[in-house]
Design a protein around this motif. Structure first.
Motif, PDB file in Angstrom:
ATOM      1  N   UNK A  47       0.839  -1.216   0.000  1.00 26.16           N
ATOM      2  CA  UNK A  47       0.000   0.000   0.000  1.00 26.16           C
ATOM      3  C   UNK A  47       0.866   1.255   0.000  1.00 26.16           C
ATOM      4  N   UNK A  50       2.303   1.812  -3.360  1.00 28.10           N
ATOM      5  CA  UNK A  50       1.303   2.341  -4.304  1.00 28.10           C
ATOM      6  C   UNK A  50       1.095   3.835  -4.080  1.00 28.10           C
ATOM      7  N   UNK A  51       1.030   4.232  -2.802  1.00 29.09           N
ATOM      8  CA  UNK A  51       0.830   5.662  -2.493  1.00 29.09           C
ATOM      9  C   UNK A  51       2.012   6.478  -3.017  1.00 29.09           C
ATOM     10  N   UNK A  53       3.760   5.770  -5.506  1.00 32.71           N
ATOM     11  CA  UNK A  53       3.815   5.718  -6.971  1.00 32.71           C
ATOM     12  C   UNK A  53       2.713   6.542  -7.627  1.00 32.71           C
ATOM     13  N   UNK A  54       1.898   7.202  -6.814  1.00 30.86           N
ATOM     14  CA  UNK A  54       0.801   7.991  -7.397  1.00 30.86           C
ATOM     15  C   UNK A  54       1.362   9.053  -8.346  1.00 30.86           C
ATOM     16  N   UNK A  55       0.683   9.257  -9.476  1.00 33.42           N
ATOM     17  CA  UNK A  55       1.171  10.299 -10.403  1.00 33.42           C
ATOM     18  C   UNK A  55       1.008  11.686  -9.775  1.00 33.42           C
TER      19      UNK A  55
ATOM     20  N   UNK B 123      -1.989  -5.747  -9.981  1.00 32.50           N
ATOM     21  CA  UNK B 123      -2.756  -4.539  -9.671  1.00 32.50           C
ATOM     22  C   UNK B 123      -1.851  -3.321  -9.529  1.00 32.50           C
ATOM     23  N   UNK B 124      -0.678  -3.544  -8.936  1.00 29.03           N
ATOM     24  CA  UNK B 124       0.232  -2.420  -8.706  1.00 29.03           C
ATOM     25  C   UNK B 124       0.698  -1.803 -10.015  1.00 29.03           C
ATOM     26  N   UNK B 129      -5.242   0.430 -10.181  1.00 27.66           N
ATOM     27  CA  UNK B 129      -4.871   0.302  -8.774  1.00 27.66           C
ATOM     28  C   UNK B 129      -4.556   1.678  -8.191  1.00 27.66           C
ATOM     29  N   UNK B 130      -3.849   2.509  -8.963  1.00 26.22           N
ATOM     30  CA  UNK B 130      -3.509   3.849  -8.477  1.00 26.22           C
ATOM     31  C   UNK B 130      -4.756   4.710  -8.338  1.00 26.22           C
ATOM     32  N   UNK B 133      -6.320   3.755  -5.156  1.00 20.95           N
ATOM     33  CA  UNK B 133      -5.574   4.320  -4.023  1.00 20.95           C
ATOM     34  C   UNK B 133      -5.932   5.797  -3.847  1.00 20.95           C
ATOM     35  N   UNK B 134      -5.989   6.535  -4.946  1.00 20.62           N
ATOM     36  CA  UNK B 134      -6.354   7.961  -4.860  1.00 20.62           C
ATOM     37  C   UNK B 134      -7.747   8.126  -4.278  1.00 20.62           C
ATOM     38  N   UNK B 137      -7.655   7.336  -0.584  1.00 23.93           N
ATOM     39  CA  UNK B 137      -7.047   8.415   0.214  1.00 23.93           C
ATOM     40  C   UNK B 137      -8.047   9.525   0.499  1.00 23.93           C
ATOM     41  N   UNK B 183      -6.510   2.633   3.540  1.00 18.35           N
ATOM     42  CA  UNK B 183      -6.280   2.498   2.091  1.00 18.35           C
ATOM     43  C   UNK B 183      -6.191   1.017   1.727  1.00 18.35           C
ATOM     44  N   UNK B 187      -8.539  -1.241  -0.927  1.00 14.15           N
ATOM     45  CA  UNK B 187      -7.972  -2.103  -1.968  1.00 14.15           C
ATOM     46  C   UNK B 187      -8.497  -3.540  -1.813  1.00 14.15           C
TER      47      UNK B 187
END
Lengths: 242, 197
Positions: A47, A50-51, A53-55, B123-124, B129-130, B133-134, B137, B183, B187
């Motif tokens: 997790x 992934x955080x 790697x956020x754009x 998924x990563x 997946x991103x 995550x957004x 958050x 988070x 997921x």
């Protein structure tokens, strides 16, 4: 199986290396015997990755405020460009007026030309012709002056005695030095068209678009450019003052 | 990693900025501009609000520059931006802040996998997946979210985050943990099974 309670609340700090060494050792011991906690730790680590790697969202404008004062040369340059703009506008108007007046003068002169003496005819071509006509006449009329004067003296009967005596005096005293009555006439006759030609030539210049001060559009262009520059510099200055 | 030359160059810029050199401050702020914006954008949402937050924060940082005495200029900037962003959210909500932190971190709920889903690696690597995550958050309370972002995205240590947010290190630890588990739970609820890797 581990017998200690699951250290779930410690897993994130463990992952981040933020646990004191004693607590860390305890978690290590538990993880060695607990597959469930290892799975949760793995999920937390994934997790976090992934955080990370956020754009990145990007701002649409510059966010750093301009806090630096303007360079020392900016204010004088602003003044200079403002003055340059004003001067250029003045020169544009001046040259434009001169060009128009020149055109009007030459047009007016050309209209009057048939009625005027040949010497007064305007325009470069009209002015050049009399000069050429009179210029060769000049050397011939010069030497011919004294001779013509001597020859003409007897052929002037209606002169009064005083006039005659003065004329005789003139012949006596200076047939070599004093000019004959014809000579000044010839000279003024030749010099007048020359002056007119020169004047006409000067007057013709603006009409042809090449006055001494330059082309009006050049000045207008310089006025616009320096005006725009002055505005840009002014905005830069006021932005820095905020 | 920063080289020694970069560090000494930065401390030189900081010294100049403290003496009132605006150009030095602009250079310092420009290196952090994008990071500060992404941080603000993930707290208040991307857009003009986040841009205003960063701009206001940098302006107040410049005004307070002469009083800056900390060791980390970057942490100082993030502190100002984080606090401004949290203020912005609270003002937007127009209601008093509620204590959102349970008494005990052991009471945090861990969601269980609901259905077999793609493995973590699959998924990563996907954009989906991103996006999840957004989305996840956004559902995390902002103080927890800010702490998690300062840790996972910006790489600050717990004690630095404690200094920046004005709370105890224990609170930071709790906030990061809760946010990360939240988070992770989203997921998992979307079919992510995760793995031990």
């Amino acid at each position: 199986m581990s017998t200690t309670p699951h250290p779930r609340a410690q897993l994130s700090a463990y992952l981040d290396g933020a646990l004191p060494s004693s607590e860390r050792a305890a978690v290590d011991t538990h993880l060695a015997g607990c597959a469930e906690c290892r799975t949760r730790l793995g999920q937390l680590g994934a997790t976090a990755r992934l955080i990370a790697a956020l754009p990145d969202p990007r701002p649409t404008r510059r966010l750093v405020p301009r806090v630096a004062g303007p360079p020392a040369w900016l204010a004088p340059l602003r003044t200079l460009t403002t003055i340059a703009s004003g001067v250029s506008v003045f020169l544009f108007i001046a040259t434009a007026l001169m060009a128009n007046i020149g055109q009007l003068a030459s047009t007016g002169a050309a209209l009057n030309a048939p009625a005027a003496a040949p010497a007064a005819s305007a325009g470069p071509f009209g002015a050049a012709a009399p000069t050429q006509q009179f210029a060769p006449a000049n050397p011939t009329s010069g030497p011919a002056g004294p001779a013509g004067a001597g020859a003409s003296l007897p052929s002037v009967p209606p002169l009064s005695t005083t006039q005659r005596s003065s004329a005789q005096d003139a012949v006596k005293s200076g047939s070599s030095a004093s000019p004959s009555p014809n000579t000044p006439l010839a000279e003024t006759g030749t010099s007048a068209p020359q002056d007119a030609a020169t004047r006409n030539a000067h007057a013709a210049e603006p009409a042809r678009g090449t006055p001494a001060l330059g082309v009006p559009w050049t000045w207008l262009g310089i006025a616009i450019i320096s005006g725009a520059l002055a505005i840009v510099l002014q905005r830069r200055l006021s932005a820095a003052a905020r | 990693m920063k080289s020694g030359g970069e560090v000494s160059e930065q401390s030189d810029l900081i010294a100049r900025a403290r003496r009132g050199d605006g150009r030095a401050f602009e250079a310092l702020a420009t290196t952090e501009e994008r990071a500060l914006y992404r941080h603000a954008a993930r707290i208040v949402g991307a857009g003009p609000d986040a841009e205003d937050v960063v701009q206001d924060a940098l302006l107040s940082a410049w005004r307070a520059m002469s009083s800056f005495e900390g060791s980390s200029f970057r942490a100082w900037l993030f502190r100002i931006v984080t606090n401004r962003a949290l203020d912005r959210i609270r003002a937007r909500r127009r209601r008093p802040e509620l204590p959102l932190e349970p008494a005990d971190d052991d009471e945090v709920t861990w969601a269980e996998p609901v259905a077999p889903g793609p493995e973590l690696v699959e998924l990563a690597s996907s954009r989906e997946a991103l996006a999840v995550v957004e989305d996840a958050l956004r559902g995390v309370p902002e103080e927890q979210r800010a702490a998690l972002l300062l840790r996972d995205v910006e790489g600050f240590a717990y004690d630095e985050i404690a200094f920046m947010t004005g709370v105890e290190v224990g609170t930071v630890k709790s906030r990061i943990h809760r946010a990360r588990v939240a988070v992770r739970n989203v997921l998992i609820s979307r079919g992510w099974r995760g793995s031990a890797g």
